[in-house]
Motif scaffolding. Sequence first.
Motif, short mmCIF file in Angstrom:
data_model
loop_
_atom_site.label_atom_id
_atom_site.label_comp_id
_atom_site.label_asym_id
_atom_site.label_seq_id
_atom_site.Cartn_x
_atom_site.Cartn_y
_atom_site.Cartn_z
N LEU A 18 0.83 -1.19 0.00
CA LEU A 18 0.00 0.00 0.00
C LEU A 18 0.88 1.25 0.00
CD1 LEU A 18 -2.46 -1.26 2.72
CD2 LEU A 18 -2.80 -1.28 0.27
N LEU A 46 -3.59 2.66 -3.78
CA LEU A 46 -3.05 1.36 -4.17
C LEU A 46 -2.40 1.48 -5.54
CD1 LEU A 46 -6.13 -0.80 -3.15
CD2 LEU A 46 -4.09 -0.33 -1.80
N SER A 83 -3.12 -8.16 0.80
CA SER A 83 -1.83 -7.50 0.57
C SER A 83 -0.72 -8.53 0.68
CB SER A 83 -1.61 -6.40 1.60
OG SER A 83 -1.35 -6.96 2.88
#
Length: 684
Positions: A18, A46, A83
């Motif tokens: 991120l 993002l 993630s």
Amino acid sequence: MLARISCVIFAFIAAAPLLKPVIGAPDSSSSFLRGNPTSNQEQRLLESDAQWTYAIAAAEFEGQGRNLQGNRPKPKITHNVESVEGYFYEVDMSTGSIASDIASGDPVTLPPGAFISANKVNLGGGNIQRKKKKTKKFKFTRALEDTLSEEQKRNRAELRRHLAVTGIKTFVAVRVVAANDAATSSLESQLREEVFGFGGSDNFNLKSGYEGCSHGQLTISPGSGSSQSNNIVNGVVTITVTTDTSEGDGAMRNAITAEINSQFGVTNPTELADYFMYCLPPNTLNGVAYAFINSWQSVYNDFWCNRPSAQMHEIGHNFGFGHSGENAEYDDQSGMMGFSYDDDEGPRMCFNAAKSWQTGWFSSKSVTMNIGGDGPTDNCLITDLTGQSEYDAQLSQTILVKMNRDGDDLFLQYNKATGINSGTLEGRNQVMIVRASGEGTSYAVSDLLAKLNAGASYVSDDYLGEGKDLTVSFISVVEGKARIQIDYGGVCSGATFAPTPAPCPGQKQVTVEVTTDNYPAETSWSIVKDSTDPCVGQDNPSSLSGTGYDQQNTFYSNEYCVDEGKYIFTINDSYGDGICCSYGTGSYKVLYGNTEVAQGGAFGSSETTTFGTCKSVSTPLPTTPPPTKNPTPSPTLNPTPVPTPSPTEDPTPAPTNAPTKSPTPAPTDEPTLDPTLSPTEAPT
């Protein structure tokens, strides 16, 4: 009483790190899961060109009652991102869309400007697109892909799925201590026992279940790891977080992941083990359990981490299995992808035909029919099905049959209730037909279409739209196997079967099946002649009975030959709580011939069923002349001499080897039954 589990299945997307704080970006609507991470979490952009992986998911919620059918909330489809650190976030689909050519598991890119806020991804009005590779290697691979036939593609997909659920897989169960001093109820030692069987007192768990169902092709191995601050010992670790249970499961699971990464010095928990089971403290999760499809994480509400059916169900989602339904999304109770139960030692069962096909465990013992094709077995198959619990790598067996067509396919197996599948709760010892999409190699919800007893058939009218019917027939049970015929368009017409000898010539066969609960010695049963309404010519079967059960959660089956007539079956539990469902998932079933006449498990001290009818006596018996004169009930004291063509002058007083004046003890007036009246020590 058993409580059926609710589960929440999540899709996931593996994402790049991120970036960049965003000021004033809009918040997204709340997730369907209670308690996402705190709202003061930083809003972040993002990377639009990062590689992500897309998958779909469905969420289910807990219902009440053992016989709930069709009134559950419908699953909610969700989309999530993961993630690189292993944090999961839901995609807010009201803020964008997904390209129609994307399938679950495809690499994708997020639109420019997508950001995360309040633990959800906002697409900013953009679209999720398929990720396009730009290397020469991709061009070659794509060219090779174009040369593959549909069958080769199916075989490749099946191989990939087989590899996903075979071999050695490492697991870690995580005990959690929250900021408000709430903790997972089970200690580490109990989790080791309930998940991996350490200690020896837990007979059915995640490890024994999957290894038994796969017949050793999948090994569940406890993970390990150590650092200066913590240790994973025999597959279990305790993680303390600064998150309060009131913040909910979304915040809690990501806090657990962050602590694992920090304490063990890894980027993602999967560097330590293949799969993680997060056992959350009470009052954290509004539900029972959920898992991310084709991923590494499953999440449980406290003690549900100990329940083998919940374990196998959620890990099944990690393996890519969809739910098994019948009237609703997941109410096929023949296998582990239907309902799960609040039972510490059961039910002992595996998976339905579609899920079993997906595992690849029985690929060498499976038959594929391309319905409407020109192969030798495409339109007519006659074979004997072996129950998957009786798999033997050294024998020639047929365990699964797949009926291919465009769209959904049909899958068939004999759901024999023995061994590792002895506790199956639906379709016991019946031929089961289920329907599923995805070629049986990828995530798909299956539908149970038919449960066949011997002598029954299932017909799908105009199966391919060509005016021809598909008929599946369960002919009979032959040497413990189910003889079946699958016929498309009448091709099997004229086919014959080897005659099966009647098990009880001139009589009726009675089969009593009992699956014990956690206290087997409390169970007994009896079968006696109905003396209140006697039948002409019916002998009392010396009071058939079953006692002496000594194995917990074990399937027993005994068969007897009796005169046709009326009988009373009674099953007893000496403690008075039946055999289901407070202390195990015991059950019983009685067959009279091929007809089920009694079944159950949830009763008090006893349960009684009357079955059978008097045979017809409207015509004299026997109906055909006997080959010799009717013998007297017992030999006469002095049998008359047998004349010879030329009698001797003085016949001898008695023939040689003449019978004694008193007949031998056998047969008695009321012959004893064989086999014995009490069950054998071990299950048959």
